[in-house]
Design an enzyme around this catalytic site. Sequence first.
Site, PDB file in Angstrom:
ATOM      1  N   ASN A 259       0.867  -1.184   0.000  1.00 55.06           N
ATOM      2  CA  ASN A 259       0.000   0.000   0.000  1.00 55.06           C
ATOM      3  C   ASN A 259       0.898   1.227   0.000  1.00 55.06           C
ATOM      4  OD1 ASN A 259      -1.800   2.047   0.419  1.00 55.06           O
ATOM      5  ND2 ASN A 259      -2.451   1.377   2.465  1.00 55.06           N
TER       6      ASN A 259
ATOM      7  N   LYS B 119      -0.019   4.237  -0.318  1.00 53.45           N
ATOM      8  CA  LYS B 119      -0.688   5.412   0.258  1.00 53.45           C
ATOM      9  C   LYS B 119      -0.504   6.626  -0.664  1.00 53.45           C
ATOM     10  CE  LYS B 119      -0.246   3.251   4.736  1.00 53.45           C
ATOM     11  NZ  LYS B 119      -0.111   3.376   6.200  1.00 53.45           N
TER      12      LYS B 119
ATOM     13  N   HIS C 115      -9.547   1.128   4.797  1.00 56.52           N
ATOM     14  CA  HIS C 115      -8.286   1.368   5.499  1.00 56.52           C
ATOM     15  C   HIS C 115      -8.523   2.336   6.666  1.00 56.52           C
ATOM     16  CE1 HIS C 115      -4.217   2.603   6.393  1.00 56.52           C
ATOM     17  NE2 HIS C 115      -3.833   1.492   5.787  1.00 56.52           N
TER      18      HIS C 115
ATOM     19  N   GLU D 109      -6.937   4.779   7.696  1.00 54.78           N
ATOM     20  CA  GLU D 109      -6.719   6.195   7.371  1.00 54.78           C
ATOM     21  C   GLU D 109      -7.956   6.797   6.708  1.00 54.78           C
ATOM     22  OE1 GLU D 109      -3.001   5.564   5.365  1.00 54.78           O
ATOM     23  OE2 GLU D 109      -2.065   5.097   7.289  1.00 54.78           O
TER      24      GLU D 109
ATOM     25  N   GLU E  38      -5.185  -4.779  10.652  1.00 53.69           N
ATOM     26  CA  GLU E  38      -4.209  -3.706  10.843  1.00 53.69           C
ATOM     27  C   GLU E  38      -4.540  -2.948  12.129  1.00 53.69           C
ATOM     28  OE1 GLU E  38      -2.260  -2.618   6.837  1.00 53.69           O
ATOM     29  OE2 GLU E  38      -3.959  -1.286   7.139  1.00 53.69           O
TER      30      GLU E  38
ATOM     31  N   GLY F 283       2.376   2.696  10.829  1.00 54.17           N
ATOM     32  CA  GLY F 283       3.287   3.820  10.674  1.00 54.17           C
ATOM     33  C   GLY F 283       4.013   4.228  11.947  1.00 54.17           C
TER      34      GLY F 283
ATOM     35  N   SER G 152       3.486  -1.667  10.439  1.00 55.59           N
ATOM     36  CA  SER G 152       4.937  -1.653  10.661  1.00 55.59           C
ATOM     37  C   SER G 152       5.614  -2.969  10.285  1.00 55.59           C
ATOM     38  CB  SER G 152       5.251  -1.261  12.113  1.00 55.59           C
ATOM     39  OG  SER G 152       4.780   0.053  12.378  1.00 55.59           O
TER      40      SER G 152
HETATM   41  P1  13P Z   1       2.944   0.739   7.719  1.00 54.02           P
HETATM   42  O1  13P Z   1       3.483  -0.562   7.173  1.00 54.02           O
HETATM   43  O2  13P Z   1       3.643   1.950   7.213  1.00 54.02           O
HETATM   44  O3  13P Z   1       2.826   0.680   9.213  1.00 54.02           O
HETATM   45  O4  13P Z   1       1.451   0.862   7.162  1.00 54.02           O
HETATM   46  C1  13P Z   1       0.607  -0.234   7.259  1.00 54.02           C
HETATM   47  C2  13P Z   1      -0.599   0.031   6.466  1.00 54.02           C
HETATM   48  O5  13P Z   1      -1.381   0.897   6.791  1.00 54.02           O
HETATM   49  C3  13P Z   1      -0.799  -0.739   5.241  1.00 54.02           C
HETATM   50  O6  13P Z   1      -2.070  -0.547   4.725  1.00 54.02           O
END
Ligand code: 13P
Length: 268
Positions: A13, A15, A97, A99, A169, A175, A215
């Site tokens: 992903n 983003k 997601h 976010e 997640e 993150g 992460s």
């Molecule tokens: P990170 O791997 O940067 O923690 O993000 C995970 C994520 O949100 C994947 O969709």
Amino acid sequence: MMGAVRPVIVAANWKMHTTAAEAAALAGAIAAVIDEPAVTRVICPPYVGLAAVRDALAGTGIEVGAQNVHHELAGPFTGEVSAPMLQGLASWVICGHSERRRDAGETDALIGRKVGRALEHGLRPILAVGEQLADRQAGRAEEVVAAQLAGALGGPEPAVAESLVIAYEPVWAIGTGRNAHGADAAAMAGSIRRALARLGWRDAAERVPVLYGGSVTAANIGEFLAEPSIDGALVGGASLKIDEMAGIVARAALTARARAGVQGGSNG
Ligand code: 13P
């Protein structure tokens, strides 16, 4: 685990990173180091990079995913992209997601409609669920995730439910550099499958691949893939790094081959 062996999946992903040109270049560079057909590999760039990444990945066996899809097919929805518009550009889509739950106010019901649109249009949805830190600290993580699933998948199981993938997640792990423990993620994967069965999504409950996200790196992916109930990873930050993706997919390939071998052996 009875039945067919589940695929091992690594989904990237990206983003809100990369221009279209950068996405094509990065996809090409990553493709060169993740040539492992035993692993289902998916790259999810921003919408504007989908066509360029599709072209860059042609012939590699690596699939393309979108990071979101609208719940309607067409209409006065400025800035949105529908499932029919993704045809020919992507074969996967991330739905719900955290976010988007946080920044776009997406609810479980809305996310469920996105999953439905994806399934209707031949896109494989990666439904993302996960608890907040306070939920985990209060011992409510499994309850919260089960409620997310119930809110999104409340209707009858569609015939194509087998293409559903769930990404667990935990929000506090995204993150932050603070990944979940493999054992906790595995417990959640079991809880997710039980929740699907309670909802009457029986095919999905048996077959659904459950990914861990939060992460994930080449250094810690092994902790998750050592758990038989976890079928891969949804990777954020590390998926923008060529070496990290090489390490993650190489480790996933070991698991994919081991699981296929075990299955072949036990079933004769
Ligand atoms: P990170 O791997 O940067 O923690 O993000 C995970 C994520 O949100 C994947 O969709």
